[in-house]
Design a protein around this motif. Structure first.
Motif, PDB file in Angstrom:
ATOM      1  N   LEU A  95       0.941  -0.594   0.117  1.00 34.52           N
ATOM      2  CA  LEU A  95      -0.207  -0.008  -0.027  1.00 34.52           C
ATOM      3  C   LEU A  95       0.856   1.222  -0.458  1.00 34.52           C
ATOM      4  O   LEU A  95       0.192   2.522  -0.561  1.00 34.52           O
ATOM      5  N   ALA A  96       2.247   1.567   0.757  1.00 34.69           N
ATOM      6  CA  ALA A  96       2.352   2.819   0.984  1.00 34.69           C
ATOM      7  C   ALA A  96       3.565   2.782  -0.307  1.00 34.69           C
ATOM      8  O   ALA A  96       4.130   3.916  -1.094  1.00 34.69           O
ATOM      9  N   ARG A  97       4.382   1.663  -1.009  1.00 32.66           N
ATOM     10  CA  ARG A  97       5.456   1.391  -2.571  1.00 32.66           C
ATOM     11  C   ARG A  97       4.914   1.802  -3.410  1.00 32.66           C
ATOM     12  O   ARG A  97       5.518   1.982  -4.674  1.00 32.66           O
ATOM     13  N   MET A  98       3.436   0.439  -3.443  1.00 30.15           N
ATOM     14  CA  MET A  98       3.300   0.295  -4.655  1.00 30.15           C
ATOM     15  C   MET A  98       2.144   1.075  -5.664  1.00 30.15           C
ATOM     16  O   MET A  98       0.784   1.483  -4.469  1.00 30.15           O
ATOM     17  N   LYS A  99       2.163   1.490  -6.691  1.00 31.68           N
ATOM     18  CA  LYS A  99       0.580   1.629  -7.894  1.00 31.68           C
ATOM     19  C   LYS A  99      -0.037   0.804  -8.197  1.00 31.68           C
ATOM     20  O   LYS A  99       0.383   0.244  -8.930  1.00 31.68           O
ATOM     21  N   PHE A 100      -0.657   1.082  -7.410  1.00 34.28           N
ATOM     22  CA  PHE A 100      -2.067  -0.555  -8.296  1.00 34.28           C
ATOM     23  C   PHE A 100      -3.304   0.906  -8.124  1.00 34.28           C
ATOM     24  O   PHE A 100      -3.916   0.980  -7.496  1.00 34.28           O
ATOM     25  N   LYS A 101      -4.650   0.140  -9.137  1.00 36.14           N
ATOM     26  CA  LYS A 101      -6.386   0.476  -9.245  1.00 36.14           C
ATOM     27  C   LYS A 101      -6.280  -0.385  -8.247  1.00 36.14           C
ATOM     28  O   LYS A 101      -6.703  -1.908  -7.370  1.00 36.14           O
ATOM     29  N   GLY A 102      -6.897   0.674  -7.650  1.00 37.54           N
ATOM     30  CA  GLY A 102      -7.854   0.421  -5.919  1.00 37.54           C
ATOM     31  C   GLY A 102      -7.293   0.485  -4.895  1.00 37.54           C
ATOM     32  O   GLY A 102      -7.973   0.359  -4.091  1.00 37.54           O
ATOM     33  N   ARG A 103      -6.080   0.698  -4.885  1.00 36.28           N
ATOM     34  CA  ARG A 103      -4.789   1.125  -3.657  1.00 36.28           C
ATOM     35  C   ARG A 103      -5.959   2.022  -2.100  1.00 36.28           C
ATOM     36  O   ARG A 103      -5.696   1.484  -1.841  1.00 36.28           O
ATOM     37  N   ARG A 104      -6.819   3.145  -2.558  1.00 32.72           N
ATOM     38  CA  ARG A 104      -7.063   3.939  -1.802  1.00 32.72           C
ATOM     39  C   ARG A 104      -8.358   3.118  -1.591  1.00 32.72           C
ATOM     40  O   ARG A 104      -8.777   3.709   0.025  1.00 32.72           O
ATOM     41  N   GLY A 105      -9.000   2.541  -2.624  1.00 31.78           N
ATOM     42  CA  GLY A 105      -9.678   1.844  -1.734  1.00 31.78           C
ATOM     43  C   GLY A 105      -9.461   1.023  -0.405  1.00 31.78           C
ATOM     44  O   GLY A 105     -10.480   0.124   0.483  1.00 31.78           O
ATOM     45  N   PHE A 106      -8.749   0.381  -0.834  1.00 34.59           N
ATOM     46  CA  PHE A 106      -8.189  -0.669   0.650  1.00 34.59           C
ATOM     47  C   PHE A 106      -7.985  -0.374   1.825  1.00 34.59           C
ATOM     48  O   PHE A 106      -8.595  -0.727   2.777  1.00 34.59           O
TER      49      PHE A 106
END
Length: 276
Positions: A95-106
Motif C-alpha cells: 500500500l505504501a510503495r506500489m501503485k495499483f488500481k484501487g489502492r485508496r479503496g483498500f
C-alpha cells in the motif's frame, strides 16, 4: 497571583487524580490477592496487607485446567500477533510503495473494518466454523484474533513504510540487493516502533477477548483464561482472595509486555497516525 498559581497547578493535580482513579482498582486487585480471608470480608477496609498470604495463589494454581488454559491463551495470542505482523508487513509495503488500481479503496476498506464491531460477524463465523467441523479448536480462534488486529496493523505499518525515504531502498538495490533484501536490511529495522505498537495492541486484544471463545469452544480444555475467570463463582464460591489472585495472574503478562514495549509503542502509535 492565586489565579496564576491555579493555572500552573491544575493540570498536574488533574493528572494525579486521574492516575489514582485508574490505578486504584488495579492496586486493590493485587492487594486483595495477598490478603487473609478475614481482611477481605472486614467491614474496615485493609489497604495494606501486612500479614499477607500466598494461599490465594496456591488455590488459583491448583484450579482445574489452569495450566492447560494458560497454554491455550499463550498459543492463540502469540500466533495471532505473529500472523498479523507477517501479513500486515506485506500489505503495508504494497500500500505504501506500489501503485495499483484501487489502492485508496483498500485503505478505506481497512479503516471501515477497523471501525466495524466484530459482533456483527458472530453468526456468520459460527456457521462457517461449524460447517468446517472446527468447533472446539484453537485454529479458528487464532485466525479470528488475527483478523481483529490486522486492519490496525496494516494502517499503522503503512505510515511507517511510507515515512522511509525511497532513496534508502533504491541505494541498497543499486548496491546489489534485491527488493526483498532491501526491505529486510533497510526498511525492516526502521519499523521497530510500529511493530512494537501493533504487537502490543494485538497482544492485549487477543489476550482479553472471550465472547468468541464462549461461542466456538464449549470444551473446557479448548478455552482460554478470560472465559476461565468468569467461572470462578462456581469454582471458588465466595473465595474472593482466590478470584483476585487468578485475576492478578491473568493481568501480569499484559503488564510485563506493556512495560517492555511502552516507549516504542507510544512512539509507534503517534508516528503511525500522522505519517504516510
Amino acid at each position: 497571583m492565586n489565579r496564576s498559581l491555579f493555572a500552573r497547578t491544575w493540570p498536574g493535580t488533574l493528572a494525579v487524580l486521574l492516575f489514582v482513579v485508574f490505578v486504584f482498582p488495579v492496586y486493590w486487585m493485587f492487594s486483595t490477592a495477598f490478603k487473609q480471608r478475614g481482611d477481605i470480608v472486614s467491614e474496615t477496609p485493609v489497604f495494606l496487607p501486612l500479614d499477607g498470604t500466598l494461599e490465594n495463589f496456591r488455590t488459583a494454581f491448583a484450579a482445574d485446567h489452569f495450566w492447560k488454559l494458560v497454554g491455550n491463551s499463550v498459543t492463540v495470542t502469540v500466533s495471532a500477533v505473529l500472523l498479523s505482523l507477517v501479513i500486515g508487513l506485506a500489505a503495508s509495503f504494497a500500500l505504501a510503495r506500489m501503485k495499483f488500481k484501487g489502492r485508496r479503496g483498500f485503505v478505506v476498506a481497512f479503516m471501515i473494518a477497523q471501525m466495524a464491531p466484530w459482533e456483527v460477524m458472530v453468526i456468520a463465523i459460527y456457521l462457517i466454523v461449524r460447517d468446517a467441523d472446527m468447533l472446539n479448536s484453537l485454529v479458528p480462534l487464532t485466525l479470528f484474533y488475527m483478523v481483529m488486529v490486522l486492519p490496525f496493523t496494516i494502517l499503522t505499518l503503512r505510515g511507517y513504510v511510507a515515512a522511509v525515504p525511497r532513496e534508502l531502498e533504491e541505494s541498497a538495490m543499486v548496491d546489489g540487493c534485491s527488493r526483498p533484501q532491501a526491505f529486510i536490511k533497510v526498511i525492516f529495522p526502521l519499523l521497530a516502533p510500529g511493530l512494537m505498537a501493533t504487537s502490543l495492541f494485538g497482544f492485549i486484544t487477543a489476550w482479553n477477548e472471550f465472547p468468541m471463545v464462549l461461542i466456538l469452544n464449549k470444551d473446557v480444555e479448548m478455552q482460554t483464561l478470560p472465559l476461565w475467570l468468569t467461572s470462578f463463582q462456581t469454582i471458588f464460591g465466595d473465595n474472593w482472595g482466590a478470584t483476585m489472585a487468578a485475576s492478578s495472574l491473568f493481568a501480569v503478562p499484559i503488564l510485563i509486555v506493556f512495560v517492555f514495549l511502552q516507549r516504542r509503542a507510544v512512539a509507534g502509535l503517534t508516528s503511525g497516525a500522522v505519517k504516510g
